[in-house]
Design a protein around this motif. Structure first.
Motif, PDB file in Angstrom:
ATOM      1  N   GLY A 205      56.110  94.047  38.557  1.00  0.00           N
ATOM      2  CA  GLY A 205      55.218  94.207  39.695  1.00  0.00           C
ATOM      3  C   GLY A 205      53.752  94.164  39.302  1.00  0.00           C
ATOM      4  N   HIS A 206      52.919  93.748  40.266  1.00  0.00           N
ATOM      5  CA  HIS A 206      51.491  93.647  39.984  1.00  0.00           C
ATOM      6  C   HIS A 206      50.691  93.890  41.259  1.00  0.00           C
ATOM      7  N   ALA A 207      49.519  94.523  41.101  1.00  0.00           N
ATOM      8  CA  ALA A 207      48.653  94.858  42.237  1.00  0.00           C
ATOM      9  C   ALA A 207      47.450  93.927  42.281  1.00  0.00           C
ATOM     10  N   TRP A 208      47.134  93.459  43.487  1.00  0.00           N
ATOM     11  CA  TRP A 208      45.974  92.595  43.717  1.00  0.00           C
ATOM     12  C   TRP A 208      45.113  93.192  44.826  1.00  0.00           C
ATOM     13  N   ALA A 209      43.816  92.971  44.727  1.00  0.00           N
ATOM     14  CA  ALA A 209      42.878  93.458  45.736  1.00  0.00           C
ATOM     15  C   ALA A 209      42.183  92.274  46.383  1.00  0.00           C
ATOM     16  N   PHE A 210      42.426  92.054  47.678  1.00  0.00           N
ATOM     17  CA  PHE A 210      41.695  91.035  48.430  1.00  0.00           C
ATOM     18  C   PHE A 210      40.306  91.589  48.676  1.00  0.00           C
ATOM     19  N   VAL A 211      39.293  90.950  48.120  1.00  0.00           N
ATOM     20  CA  VAL A 211      37.960  91.557  48.053  1.00  0.00           C
ATOM     21  C   VAL A 211      37.377  91.871  49.431  1.00  0.00           C
ATOM     22  N   PRO A 212      37.550  91.030  50.474  1.00  0.00           N
ATOM     23  CA  PRO A 212      37.052  91.447  51.794  1.00  0.00           C
ATOM     24  C   PRO A 212      37.680  92.750  52.289  1.00  0.00           C
ATOM     25  N   ASP A 213      38.967  92.972  51.985  1.00  0.00           N
ATOM     26  CA  ASP A 213      39.600  94.250  52.360  1.00  0.00           C
ATOM     27  C   ASP A 213      38.987  95.406  51.576  1.00  0.00           C
ATOM     28  N   LEU A 214      38.761  95.196  50.282  1.00  0.00           N
ATOM     29  CA  LEU A 214      38.147  96.236  49.452  1.00  0.00           C
ATOM     30  C   LEU A 214      36.742  96.557  49.951  1.00  0.00           C
ATOM     31  N   ALA A 215      35.978  95.522  50.289  1.00  0.00           N
ATOM     32  CA  ALA A 215      34.620  95.739  50.796  1.00  0.00           C
ATOM     33  C   ALA A 215      34.644  96.486  52.122  1.00  0.00           C
ATOM     34  N   GLU A 216      35.573  96.128  52.994  1.00  0.00           N
ATOM     35  CA  GLU A 216      35.706  96.835  54.271  1.00  0.00           C
ATOM     36  C   GLU A 216      36.047  98.300  54.031  1.00  0.00           C
ATOM     37  N   THR A 217      36.900  98.555  53.044  1.00  0.00           N
ATOM     38  CA  THR A 217      37.249  99.931  52.700  1.00  0.00           C
ATOM     39  C   THR A 217      36.025 100.708  52.236  1.00  0.00           C
ATOM     40  N   ILE A 218      35.226 100.099  51.366  1.00  0.00           N
ATOM     41  CA  ILE A 218      34.004 100.755  50.894  1.00  0.00           C
ATOM     42  C   ILE A 218      33.083 101.062  52.068  1.00  0.00           C
ATOM     43  N   ALA A 219      32.925 100.091  52.977  1.00  0.00           N
ATOM     44  CA  ALA A 219      32.040 100.299  54.130  1.00  0.00           C
ATOM     45  C   ALA A 219      32.542 101.436  55.015  1.00  0.00           C
ATOM     46  N   ARG A 220      33.859 101.502  55.227  1.00  0.00           N
ATOM     47  CA  ARG A 220      34.406 102.577  56.060  1.00  0.00           C
ATOM     48  C   ARG A 220      34.243 103.934  55.387  1.00  0.00           C
ATOM     49  N   LEU A 221      34.371 103.979  54.082  1.00  0.00           N
ATOM     50  CA  LEU A 221      34.135 105.240  53.379  1.00  0.00           C
ATOM     51  C   LEU A 221      32.675 105.652  53.495  1.00  0.00           C
ATOM     52  N   VAL A 222      31.769 104.692  53.349  1.00  0.00           N
ATOM     53  CA  VAL A 222      30.337 104.983  53.486  1.00  0.00           C
ATOM     54  C   VAL A 222      30.022 105.477  54.892  1.00  0.00           C
ATOM     55  N   ASP A 223      30.745 104.961  55.893  1.00  0.00           N
ATOM     56  CA  ASP A 223      30.577 105.457  57.266  1.00  0.00           C
ATOM     57  C   ASP A 223      30.839 106.958  57.355  1.00  0.00           C
ATOM     58  N   ARG A 224      31.672 107.469  56.444  1.00  0.00           N
ATOM     59  CA  ARG A 224      32.056 108.884  56.459  1.00  0.00           C
ATOM     60  C   ARG A 224      31.249 109.673  55.424  1.00  0.00           C
ATOM     61  N   GLU A 225      30.022 109.288  55.208  1.00  0.00           N
ATOM     62  CA  GLU A 225      29.179 109.913  54.185  1.00  0.00           C
ATOM     63  C   GLU A 225      29.204 111.435  54.279  1.00  0.00           C
ATOM     64  N   ALA A 226      29.146 111.965  55.487  1.00  0.00           N
ATOM     65  CA  ALA A 226      29.085 113.419  55.651  1.00  0.00           C
ATOM     66  C   ALA A 226      30.348 114.111  55.147  1.00  0.00           C
ATOM     67  N   ASP A 227      31.451 113.372  55.074  1.00  0.00           N
ATOM     68  CA  ASP A 227      32.723 113.952  54.649  1.00  0.00           C
ATOM     69  C   ASP A 227      33.046 113.697  53.182  1.00  0.00           C
ATOM     70  N   LEU A 228      32.209 112.908  52.512  1.00  0.00           N
ATOM     71  CA  LEU A 228      32.452 112.595  51.106  1.00  0.00           C
ATOM     72  C   LEU A 228      31.939 113.705  50.207  1.00  0.00           C
ATOM     73  N   GLY A 229      32.580 113.848  49.063  1.00  0.00           N
ATOM     74  CA  GLY A 229      32.118 114.804  48.079  1.00  0.00           C
ATOM     75  C   GLY A 229      30.984 114.240  47.245  1.00  0.00           C
ATOM     76  N   ALA A 230      30.390 115.083  46.427  1.00  0.00           N
ATOM     77  CA  ALA A 230      29.300 114.643  45.561  1.00  0.00           C
ATOM     78  C   ALA A 230      29.786 113.615  44.543  1.00  0.00           C
ATOM     79  N   PHE A 231      31.047 113.731  44.152  1.00  0.00           N
ATOM     80  CA  PHE A 231      31.678 112.748  43.259  1.00  0.00           C
ATOM     81  C   PHE A 231      33.072 112.501  43.804  1.00  0.00           C
ATOM     82  N   ASP A 232      33.231 111.396  44.525  1.00  0.00           N
ATOM     83  CA  ASP A 232      34.501 111.124  45.184  1.00  0.00           C
ATOM     84  C   ASP A 232      35.098 109.835  44.646  1.00  0.00           C
ATOM     85  N   VAL A 233      36.399 109.872  44.364  1.00  0.00           N
ATOM     86  CA  VAL A 233      37.113 108.724  43.814  1.00  0.00           C
ATOM     87  C   VAL A 233      38.319 108.430  44.686  1.00  0.00           C
TER      88      VAL A 233
END
Length: 343
Positions: A205-233
């Motif tokens: 098995g192998h994992a692949w990341a479709f970059v537009p999906d990854l970018a959308e994920t980053i943007a949605r996480l940034v939308d939740r800035e108030a809920d993110l920790g100081a160091f969030d992974v």
């Protein structure tokens, strides 16, 4: 009564001409962000990346803290998506470039976003790796990735908030032959698909990341800035194939040649060629990630966002092949992307 309008926030993207940087810029632009991008040749970058739209290109070098600090003035987000082209000189570049971005984010009071990888992890954490898995890398690049994340952790403790999103091997319409296995091995950019080469054992098995999906994920996480920790992974699951070779078959179908032969990567020949190629030497160091299944556990991400952005496999592959010039006719415009949710 007219309500006052809020001025759009500004993000500085380091590496906006690359796959992750350009896609993250697009995802943020779609949310009303203003994007500033650093490049040593801004006029050429603006011309080559015209499809990104209204971006402010500024002259500067990611290796220069002064340049990056100046470019980050007034921003609330710094996206560090810079990579050495062709995997060359990681030792001499990746940490200095990261230090520049950390200094810039600190100066601007901005959050720093870092797209992570699976290089940090050794086989003892496989097959399912979560955010808390021990990081005992087996390679030089893995050790550098660990050092980068340790530096980011220290920066967060010094007051600069950090978001890391780790993902598997990248594929996407703006990926290059330098830094992705998809365009370096599976297909040949600029040429129609006649065969597909698969680097790993077919049943692993192998994992692949479709970059537009990854970018959308980053943007949605940034939308939740108030809920993110100081160091969030977070770990991004992406497109997982129980039998790794299935991505090769799906690529052939997406290219309209379902009966195209699936070839094996000639590893012995690559080891010989690597004697004369730094890029190949750096890529071969990652071979261990093909020998065993490595899947990123995205349960934290799904719990936080509700689902993970996910474009159906063959649609994502067709968009990728069109962007790489691998279709007889590039008939997969980005407007047709339909990002769905996936647990």
């Amino acid at each position: 009564m007219n309500m006052p309008q809020t001025a759009p926030k500004t993000a500085l993207v380091i590496g906006a001409t690359g796959g992750i940087g350009s896609e993250t810029a697009l995802a943020l632009l779609a949310r009303g962000w203003k994007i500033r991008a650093l490049n040593r040749n801004p006029a050429r970058a603006a011309r080559d990346m015209a499809h990104l739209g209204n971006i402010e290109w500024v002259k500067g070098d990611a290796m220069s803290p002064a340049d990056v600090i100046a470019a980050a003035k007034g921003v609330s987000l710094v996206v560090h998506a810079a990579n050495p082209p062709g995997y060359k000189n990681w030792v001499g570049t990746v940490l200095p470039m990261l230090e520049s971005s950390i200094a810039a984010a600190k100066s601007a009071g901005a959050r720093l976003v870092f797209p992570g990888a699976v290089y940090n992890f050794g086989p003892e954490t496989f097959p399912l790796v979560d955010e808390t898995a021990p990081q005992r890398p087996r390679t030089r690049k893995g050790a550098l990735r660990v050092a980068m994340e340790q530096r980011l952790k220290a920066a967060s403790e010094e007051g600069t908030p950090v978001l890391i999103v780790r993902a598997g091997d990248f594929f996407g319409p703006c990926s290059t032959g330098n830094n992705t296995w998809f365009s370096a091995a599976l297909v040949k950019p600029g040429k129609p698909v006649r065969s597909v080469t698969y680097p790993g054992p077919h049943k692993v098995g192998h994992a692949w990341a479709f970059v537009p999906d990854l970018a959308e994920t980053i943007a949605r996480l940034v939308d939740r800035e108030a809920d993110l920790g100081a160091f969030d992974v977070f770990h991004f699951g992406g497109h997982w194939f129980d039998k790794g070779v299935d991505i090769a078959h799906a690529t052939a179908r997406a290219a309209g040649v379902p009966d195209a032969p699936i070839k094996r990567l000639p590893w012995p020949a690559l080891y010989l060629a690597a004697l004369f190629s730094e890029t190949l030497r750096e890529m071969l160091e990652m071979r261990y990630l093909w020998k065993k299944p490595v899947q990123l556990d995205n349960r934290k991400l799904v719990a936080f966002l509700g689902h993970e952005p996910h474009t159906p496999t063959e649609q994502a592959l067709r968009v990728t092949l069109a962007g790489l010039g691998c279709l007889e006719t590039s008939s997969a415009p980005r407007a047709q992307l339909a990002i769905e949710g996936k647990a």
